[in-house]
Design a protein around this motif. Sequence first.
Motif, short mmCIF file in Angstrom:
data_model
loop_
_atom_site.label_atom_id
_atom_site.label_comp_id
_atom_site.label_asym_id
_atom_site.label_seq_id
_atom_site.Cartn_x
_atom_site.Cartn_y
_atom_site.Cartn_z
N ILE A 324 0.72 -1.22 -0.15
CA ILE A 324 -0.19 -0.15 0.05
C ILE A 324 0.83 1.27 0.09
CG2 ILE A 324 -1.56 1.30 1.39
CD1 ILE A 324 -2.75 -1.20 -0.16
N ALA A 325 2.01 1.35 0.84
CA ALA A 325 2.86 2.31 0.71
C ALA A 325 3.28 2.89 -0.46
CB ALA A 325 3.95 2.03 1.70
N ALA A 326 3.75 1.85 -1.62
CA ALA A 326 4.51 2.19 -2.70
C ALA A 326 3.19 2.75 -3.40
CB ALA A 326 5.08 0.71 -3.06
N LEU A 327 2.20 2.07 -3.32
CA LEU A 327 0.96 2.49 -4.24
C LEU A 327 0.67 3.96 -4.03
CD1 LEU A 327 -1.55 -0.51 -4.40
CD2 LEU A 327 0.16 0.23 -6.08
N VAL A 328 0.44 4.27 -2.64
CA VAL A 328 0.33 5.70 -2.24
C VAL A 328 1.31 6.71 -2.80
CG1 VAL A 328 0.12 7.16 -0.45
CG2 VAL A 328 -0.93 5.05 -0.21
N ILE A 329 2.72 6.25 -2.68
CA ILE A 329 3.64 7.23 -3.30
C ILE A 329 3.37 7.28 -4.69
CG2 ILE A 329 6.26 7.40 -3.43
CD1 ILE A 329 6.63 5.63 -1.03
N ASP A 330 3.33 6.36 -5.38
CA ASP A 330 3.06 6.54 -6.87
C ASP A 330 1.82 7.56 -7.17
OD1 ASP A 330 3.84 5.53 -9.45
OD2 ASP A 330 1.93 4.97 -9.47
N LYS A 331 0.86 7.02 -6.39
CA LYS A 331 -0.34 7.88 -6.72
C LYS A 331 -0.34 9.20 -6.39
CE LYS A 331 -5.26 6.97 -6.55
NZ LYS A 331 -5.43 6.87 -7.96
N VAL A 332 0.24 9.69 -5.24
CA VAL A 332 0.29 10.95 -4.91
C VAL A 332 1.37 11.80 -5.60
CG1 VAL A 332 1.12 12.40 -2.87
CG2 VAL A 332 -0.32 10.32 -2.42
N SER A 333 2.41 11.21 -5.90
CA SER A 333 3.57 12.03 -6.68
C SER A 333 3.19 12.21 -8.14
CB SER A 333 5.00 10.83 -6.90
OG SER A 333 5.32 10.75 -5.25
N ARG A 334 2.34 11.20 -8.76
CA ARG A 334 1.95 11.31 -10.02
C ARG A 334 0.64 12.55 -10.31
NH1 ARG A 334 3.92 7.58 -13.52
NH2 ARG A 334 4.98 5.91 -12.75
N SER A 335 -0.12 12.28 -9.21
CA SER A 335 -1.23 13.22 -9.38
C SER A 335 -0.72 14.62 -8.76
CB SER A 335 -2.16 12.86 -8.36
OG SER A 335 -3.26 13.57 -8.16
N TRP A 336 0.03 14.86 -7.89
CA TRP A 336 0.45 16.18 -7.65
C TRP A 336 1.41 16.67 -8.09
CZ3 TRP A 336 -0.28 15.94 -1.31
CH2 TRP A 336 -1.61 15.82 -1.11
N LEU A 337 2.55 16.05 -8.68
CA LEU A 337 3.72 16.41 -9.21
C LEU A 337 3.90 16.26 -10.82
CD1 LEU A 337 6.26 15.81 -6.30
CD2 LEU A 337 5.02 17.87 -6.80
#
Length: 507
Positions: A324-337
């Motif tokens: 889950i942590a890896a999925l969150v990092i990927d999702k947040v980074s791609r969406s916000w940055l």
Amino acid sequence: MITFIVALILLVVGFFTYGTLVEKIFGIEPERKTPALTKTDGVDFVPMAPWRIFLVQFLNIAGLGPIFGAIMGIFYGPAAFLWIVFGTIFAGGVHDYLSGMLSIRKGGASLPDIIGDELGKGAGLKMFIRILTLVLLILLTTTFLSGPATLLQGLAGLDTMDFQGRMIPIVWVLIIFGYYALATVLPVDKLIGRFYPIFGGILLFMGLGIMVVMLGWHSSEMPEVFDGLQNRQTNGLPLFPMMFVSIACGAISGFHGTQSPIMARCVTNERQGRWIFYGAMVAEGILALIWAAAAGTFFADPEKGLYGIDGLQAFAAQHPGENIAALVIDKVSRSWLGTVGGILAIVGVIAAPITSGDTALRSARLIVADFLKWDQRPIPKRLIIAVPLFLCVFGMVFVDFNVVWRYFAWTNQTLAVFTLWAGTCWLYKKGQSDQVQGTKYRYGYLVAMIPALFMTMVCSSYILIAPEGLHIAPEVRWLGYVIAGLVTIGCLFGFINWAKKVKRVEC
């Protein structure tokens, strides 16, 4: 937003106030020559610029710990913010500073020698700590090898090897191993000192980018401590001690104590210690704070009245068995940055753990070399120690990742307990010595003893309550807390009994 801003300010203020107090209690001696200057060997004892040491230390201790741990910790609710802030200032910062500075004072000594010297002169304790530390480093290297190898496998689509029903990305494992061999054996300034500051800077930039977007466009959705400190975890596990182990590197981590001596062999003046050791821990705490807030904010849906952490719980439920942590990092980074965020996410999720894994192996080599008293200037002697370590890690790759991680988590925090107690004993002896410290900081040992007692309680209760431990049934969980409390009290009385026998010595 208020909670995040206040927490951020507290971390910065804590560095300049409590960090300075710890430095004064320790009693730095700027005129004293450090091991980097007295034992220069061109391999491990190599003088380096302070800013470079700071970034290497930050990357060494950070890896994915403060990101993954913070994300998993926010599942328990806004109480995670309190542990990140107060854990970093009063526990992690003290732990990292003492492990680094004691290594400098003891000629660049590795962590097992530091703990063994302070908690018992017998060879038995030193050997136990040496084995515990090596086990921790091998487990950590395995976890920080398997994860990136699997992610790289998914990106590249290379073949995997079927092992007992599990697919092992053997090609990437071998490639990363080749890199580990270079980083472990080469002089510290050739690869680690040259390139790691760049990765450390990228990790910081990634966190700051997330923070700017979060504060600028999503501040109203951020979780606040006044929303309630109750346990919001849905898996039935208690907030104490589970959250305090989940958020390890973002508050306190025994692994850090194994990394500080690596950089202690490069420090050229004791004045640099607070900025490098305590400062890197505060920087890591800030990174953990950012990612805990981001994970607790991103999945909020104001139109539906969905609280951010509830949204995170729902997202996790949709991806059972996944990281889950890896999925969150990927999702947040791609969406916000955007595209840049995706690239930084890859660097964070893949490069960061690799660069922590190799320094873990380097630390293991140094521990064995110190035990054997082998000069590490000849390359063959480095290889004789490093190759068996490589084989141990390679063998562990074929063990279930989840099993390896669970044992690593508890071993990690247990080592932190030993380090804090060692620091307590050293500071107590120093405080009793009028020749060195006078009586101004006679009770300075409390800065290490208080977090030592707290973490003793955490680790003792964790092994009794956690699913990977004895897993005491919820209806009698109170018994685990009672037993852990008795263990903690026993350690306190053991220290008091030891202190009564200590004569004034010069540290």
